[in-house]
Design a protein around this motif. Sequence first.
Motif, mmCIF file in Angstrom:
data_model
loop_
_atom_site.group_PDB
_atom_site.id
_atom_site.type_symbol
_atom_site.label_atom_id
_atom_site.label_comp_id
_atom_site.label_asym_id
_atom_site.label_seq_id
_atom_site.Cartn_x
_atom_site.Cartn_y
_atom_site.Cartn_z
ATOM 1 N N SER A 50 -49.451 21.150 46.122
ATOM 2 C CA SER A 50 -50.479 22.173 45.945
ATOM 3 C C SER A 50 -49.931 23.536 46.356
ATOM 4 C CB SER A 50 -51.699 21.842 46.804
ATOM 5 O OG SER A 50 -52.686 22.846 46.677
ATOM 6 N N SER A 51 -50.556 24.564 45.805
ATOM 7 C CA SER A 51 -50.283 25.930 46.249
ATOM 8 C C SER A 51 -51.558 26.556 46.824
ATOM 9 C CB SER A 51 -49.770 26.776 45.077
ATOM 10 O OG SER A 51 -50.725 26.786 44.029
ATOM 11 N N ASP A 52 -52.591 25.756 46.982
ATOM 12 C CA ASP A 52 -53.884 26.218 47.482
ATOM 13 C C ASP A 52 -53.819 26.404 49.002
ATOM 14 O OD1 ASP A 52 -56.528 26.511 48.366
ATOM 15 O OD2 ASP A 52 -57.315 25.027 46.952
ATOM 16 N N PRO A 53 -54.038 27.619 49.507
ATOM 17 C CA PRO A 53 -53.956 27.855 50.952
ATOM 18 C C PRO A 53 -55.071 27.196 51.758
ATOM 19 C CG PRO A 53 -54.630 29.854 49.815
ATOM 20 C CD PRO A 53 -54.310 28.847 48.755
ATOM 21 N N THR B 146 -42.328 12.747 53.365
ATOM 22 C CA THR B 146 -41.487 13.912 53.107
ATOM 23 C C THR B 146 -42.404 15.077 52.796
ATOM 24 O OG1 THR B 146 -39.829 12.463 52.105
ATOM 25 C CG2 THR B 146 -39.630 14.830 51.677
ATOM 26 N N CYS B 147 -42.203 16.189 53.490
ATOM 27 C CA CYS B 147 -42.921 17.420 53.196
ATOM 28 C C CYS B 147 -41.902 18.380 52.601
ATOM 29 C CB CYS B 147 -43.512 18.034 54.463
ATOM 30 S SG CYS B 147 -44.718 16.980 55.293
ATOM 31 N N LEU B 148 -42.136 18.808 51.370
ATOM 32 C CA LEU B 148 -41.266 19.778 50.708
ATOM 33 C C LEU B 148 -42.021 21.096 50.567
ATOM 34 C CD1 LEU B 148 -39.624 17.776 47.775
ATOM 35 C CD2 LEU B 148 -38.648 18.324 50.007
ATOM 36 N N TYR B 149 -41.274 22.202 50.646
ATOM 37 C CA TYR B 149 -41.884 23.512 50.572
ATOM 38 C C TYR B 149 -40.932 24.476 49.892
ATOM 39 C CZ TYR B 149 -43.730 28.008 52.197
ATOM 40 O OH TYR B 149 -44.211 29.293 52.260
ATOM 41 N N ASP B 150 -41.451 25.266 48.954
ATOM 42 C CA ASP B 150 -40.706 26.360 48.324
ATOM 43 C C ASP B 150 -41.318 27.652 48.852
ATOM 44 O OD1 ASP B 150 -39.914 28.515 46.692
ATOM 45 O OD2 ASP B 150 -39.640 27.218 44.954
ATOM 46 N N PRO B 151 -40.612 28.370 49.737
ATOM 47 C CA PRO B 151 -41.204 29.560 50.351
ATOM 48 C C PRO B 151 -41.461 30.709 49.374
ATOM 49 C CG PRO B 151 -38.915 29.278 51.039
ATOM 50 C CD PRO B 151 -39.275 28.078 50.239
ATOM 51 N N ASP B 152 -40.711 30.790 48.291
ATOM 52 C CA ASP B 152 -40.928 31.872 47.327
ATOM 53 C C ASP B 152 -42.132 31.582 46.437
ATOM 54 O OD1 ASP B 152 -38.756 33.132 48.411
ATOM 55 O OD2 ASP B 152 -37.414 32.730 46.736
ATOM 56 N N ALA B 153 -42.236 30.352 45.932
ATOM 57 C CA ALA B 153 -43.359 29.977 45.063
ATOM 58 C C ALA B 153 -44.615 29.675 45.876
ATOM 59 C CB ALA B 153 -42.990 28.773 44.215
ATOM 60 N N ARG B 154 -44.455 29.486 47.195
ATOM 61 C CA ARG B 154 -45.557 29.130 48.099
ATOM 62 C C ARG B 154 -46.287 27.891 47.602
ATOM 63 N NH1 ARG B 154 -46.260 31.909 52.257
ATOM 64 N NH2 ARG B 154 -48.491 31.620 52.517
ATOM 65 N N VAL B 155 -45.481 26.877 47.295
ATOM 66 C CA VAL B 155 -46.009 25.586 46.883
ATOM 67 C C VAL B 155 -45.319 24.522 47.727
ATOM 68 C CG1 VAL B 155 -44.321 25.290 45.003
ATOM 69 C CG2 VAL B 155 -46.474 24.068 44.903
ATOM 70 N N GLY B 156 -46.083 23.512 48.084
ATOM 71 C CA GLY B 156 -45.530 22.440 48.899
ATOM 72 C C GLY B 156 -46.127 21.112 48.504
ATOM 73 N N GLY B 157 -45.537 20.051 49.024
ATOM 74 C CA GLY B 157 -46.045 18.725 48.710
ATOM 75 C C GLY B 157 -45.636 17.714 49.763
ATOM 76 N N MET B 158 -46.333 16.583 49.737
ATOM 77 C CA MET B 158 -46.065 15.502 50.682
ATOM 78 C C MET B 158 -46.116 14.175 49.935
ATOM 79 S SD MET B 158 -48.419 14.161 53.904
ATOM 80 C CE MET B 158 -48.033 15.376 55.152
ATOM 81 N N ASN B 159 -45.207 13.272 50.309
ATOM 82 C CA ASN B 159 -45.309 11.900 49.832
ATOM 83 C C ASN B 159 -45.399 10.962 51.036
ATOM 84 O OD1 ASN B 159 -42.677 11.404 50.782
ATOM 85 N ND2 ASN B 159 -41.746 11.469 48.770
ATOM 86 N N ALA C 225 -49.155 25.372 51.047
ATOM 87 C CA ALA C 225 -48.975 26.745 50.571
ATOM 88 C C ALA C 225 -48.195 27.614 51.563
ATOM 89 C CB ALA C 225 -50.325 27.389 50.270
ATOM 90 N N SER C 226 -48.257 27.279 52.843
ATOM 91 C CA SER C 226 -47.568 28.084 53.855
ATOM 92 C C SER C 226 -46.349 27.381 54.450
ATOM 93 C CB SER C 226 -48.524 28.438 54.998
ATOM 94 O OG SER C 226 -48.874 27.265 55.714
ATOM 95 N N GLY C 227 -46.261 26.064 54.259
ATOM 96 C CA GLY C 227 -45.158 25.306 54.838
ATOM 97 C C GLY C 227 -45.369 24.953 56.299
ATOM 98 N N GLN C 228 -46.551 25.278 56.869
ATOM 99 C CA GLN C 228 -46.836 24.932 58.265
ATOM 100 C C GLN C 228 -46.990 23.421 58.387
ATOM 101 O OE1 GLN C 228 -50.438 27.369 58.740
ATOM 102 N NE2 GLN C 228 -49.465 28.138 60.616
#
Length: 187
Positions: free
Chosen positions: A28-31, A45-58, A154-157
């Motif tokens: 999601s990219s929803d904050p 696994t938590c992945l995060y793209d800081p430029d696109a502000r999108v992240g995900g978890m499996n 969305a923030s990678g926190q």
Amino acid sequence: MLERPILPPFVQSGIERVTVMQGQALASSDPTIEFSTVLGSCVATCLYDPDARVGGMNHFLLSEPPAGHGGATLDEHYGVYLMELLVNTMLGKGARKSRLKAHLYGGANVNRNMMRIGTANAEFARAFLQREGIELAREDLGGTSARRVDFRPASGQVRCRTVEDRLAPPVQPTARPAKATGEVELF
């Protein structure tokens, strides 16, 4: 006029918590979204793209099918499937593989009388990231305690806490989610 107190990052109001169950990969990219899961021997696994502000978890139960699995359809509880699914889902939301940062959690060996499933899961996840050239920014793997992970895509926190073993999910799922649909592109 009353001033509204500033709340710590993981106690903000207006946040929707989404539980990531065994066999799932969500992005999601929803904050206002926070992914959450509880892990024993499983790995998230938590992945995060800081430029696109999108992240995900499996959240995967086992790393790979056992030897001799044959050419049967790949089960959605295996890391080999869910890692690819997570990366592909994130790419579909605008992330770039070269910018991805990863956090790994779980992989505990909570039952001393069983195979070291958690260790195998952790080793698989690290090897996958290295093979795919994805930076491992942080990990909290191994040991004997279950963990709860909360991740703001969305923030990678991210926040990881140890939980009582009795709260850890069972190693074998009692009810399996419906089979995954769609395709996974292996790259």
